[in-house]
Design an enzyme around this catalytic site. Structure first.
Site, PDB file in Angstrom:
ATOM      1  N   SER A  17      40.027  42.109  38.013  1.00 27.91           N
ATOM      2  CA  SER A  17      41.331  42.351  38.636  1.00 27.91           C
ATOM      3  C   SER A  17      41.423  43.757  39.207  1.00 27.91           C
ATOM      4  O   SER A  17      40.844  44.696  38.663  1.00 27.91           O
ATOM      5  CB  SER A  17      42.436  42.156  37.582  1.00 27.91           C
ATOM      6  N   TYR A  74      45.836  44.108  28.684  1.00 25.02           N
ATOM      7  CA  TYR A  74      45.265  43.068  29.554  1.00 25.02           C
ATOM      8  C   TYR A  74      44.285  43.713  30.544  1.00 25.02           C
ATOM      9  O   TYR A  74      43.135  43.306  30.641  1.00 25.02           O
ATOM     10  CB  TYR A  74      46.371  42.322  30.318  1.00 25.02           C
ATOM     11  N   LYS A  79      39.860  43.633  31.078  1.00 24.07           N
ATOM     12  CA  LYS A  79      39.092  43.401  32.312  1.00 24.07           C
ATOM     13  C   LYS A  79      38.052  44.502  32.493  1.00 24.07           C
ATOM     14  O   LYS A  79      36.898  44.247  32.825  1.00 24.07           O
ATOM     15  CB  LYS A  79      40.026  43.324  33.529  1.00 24.07           C
TER      16      LYS A  79
END
Ligand code: WQD
Length: 338
Positions: A125, A150, A154
């Site tokens: 992302s 989150y 990644k």
């Protein structure tokens, strides 16, 4: 026909990627634990593809179940979508995010090695860039401290993949850094599923347009942008899906022990107000919204430099923001009718 495993394949991007794989002559095989997706998506997928897409209800953390899927199928490659991805929730439940998002990748890599499957495309992302100083953002732009657990999962997963290849692993890996996925398959058979109150802008807009939400709140209009609202690179999910197929085919041509990464965006930035105006144009109705306070953790502006993916993969976004919002609205109207 080459079989491709899609983890999280019943999800928003996974299901659209399954369609793109079928369109390119591959056979997708889905595993999904349906923790953030619905079985109706697989039914929609089957309708679009005109045949039954193989789907196993399996949790990527269940090693023996994952191995059984590999025993059943001779995979040519893997696309790994399965992960929790709610930014806000990740700040409240960091351990859930770290264990799920990281352990599922580790189990997948170990299982691929055990069954001699070399090629994997990883769903990363643009959140790893934080607020870049220079825009548009290139793959060489330094990653910044993650804004959320989150986002940190990644970054950590990207680092795991790099270290794995550095160790000499017999694997070929591409990480794709998505910008903002929006839109839906033009058929209206699959799209972004609204589980609860949407965090993301476009589903909130379409639900407001459909009367399911009273009003959209624009999180701040005093940013240093053309109209004061935040800028993002909104990419149609079908364009994003196609980038995964191109990435796999790129991997199939590489020597072993290979790693690369690409930004996947349109290369254009749009403000929140521009998205609203575009939605009003495609829906033919005014949107009820108000300007509110900034949202904690929001970055001001980010959009992709897409030169690398354009030149190396020969991929570029074909759909416009208007196409994306038209398809999102069409999907919302179908949902509303169910
Ligand atoms: C877009 C813009 C909001 C809702 C997130 C994740 C990112 C990725 C994509 C997973 C922002 C504004 C939004 C609303 C608003 N997810 N907004 N009112 O935050 O860019 O990215 O989703 O990979 O990792 O961080 O997307 O759609 O939430 O917000 O004004 O009700 O819309 O402030 O400027 P975001 P978003």
């Amino acid at each position: 026909m080459k079989k491709i495993l899609i983890t999280g394949g019943a999800g928003y991007i996974g299901s659209h990627t399954a369609v793109a794989l079928v369109n390119s002559g591959y056979e997708p095989v889905i595993i999904d634990n349906f923790s953030n997706s619905e079985k109706s998506t697989v039914a929609g997928l089957n309708k679009i593809c005109g045949r039954e897409i193989s789907c196993y209800e399996v949790d990527c953390l269940d090693r023996s179940a994952v191995e059984r899927v590999f025993l059943d199928n001779d995979f040519s490659g893997v696309i790994h979508f399965a992960a929790f991805k709610a930014v806000g929730e990740s700040t409240r439940l960091p351990l859930k995010y770290y264990s799920n998002n990281i352990d599922s990748l580790l189990i997948l890599l170990e299982t691929m090695s055990k069954f001699g499957v070399k090629d994997i495309v990883f769903s990363s992302s643009c959140t790893v860039y934080g607020q870049p100083e220079i825009l548009p953002v290139k793959e060489s732009t330094p990653r910044q401290l993650a804004e959320s657990p989150y986002g940190n999962t990644k970054k950590i997963c990207e680092d795991i993949l790099v270290d794995y290849i550095k160790s000499g692993a017999d694997s070929r890996i591409v990480s794709l850094r998505y910008f903002n996925p929006v839109g839906a398959h033009p058929s209206g058979e699959i799209g972004e599923l609204p589980l609860g109150v949407p965090n993301n802008l476009v589903p909130f807009i379409t639900q407001t347009g459909a009367g399911l939400r009273k009003k959209l709140t624009v999180f701040g209009d005093k940013y240093n942008t053309p109209d004061g609202t935040c800028v993002r690179d909104y990419i149609h999910v079908m364009d994003l899906a196609e980038a995964h197929v191109k990435s796999l085919e790129y991997l199939f041509q590489q020597k072993n022990n290979f790693y690369d990464l690409f930004n996947v965006g349109t290369g254009n930035g749009n403000t929140v107000l521009e998205v609203i105006k575009t939605f009003e144009k495609v829906s033919g109705q005014p949107l009820n919204y108000e300007i509110g306070l900034r949202r904690e953790g929001d970055i001001e502006k980010v959009w992709a430099d897409t030169e690398k993916i354009n030149n190396v993969l020969g991929w570029e976004a074909k759909y416009s923001l208007e196409d994306s919002l038209r398809d999102s609205w069409n999907w919302q109207l179908k949902l509303g009718k169910k």
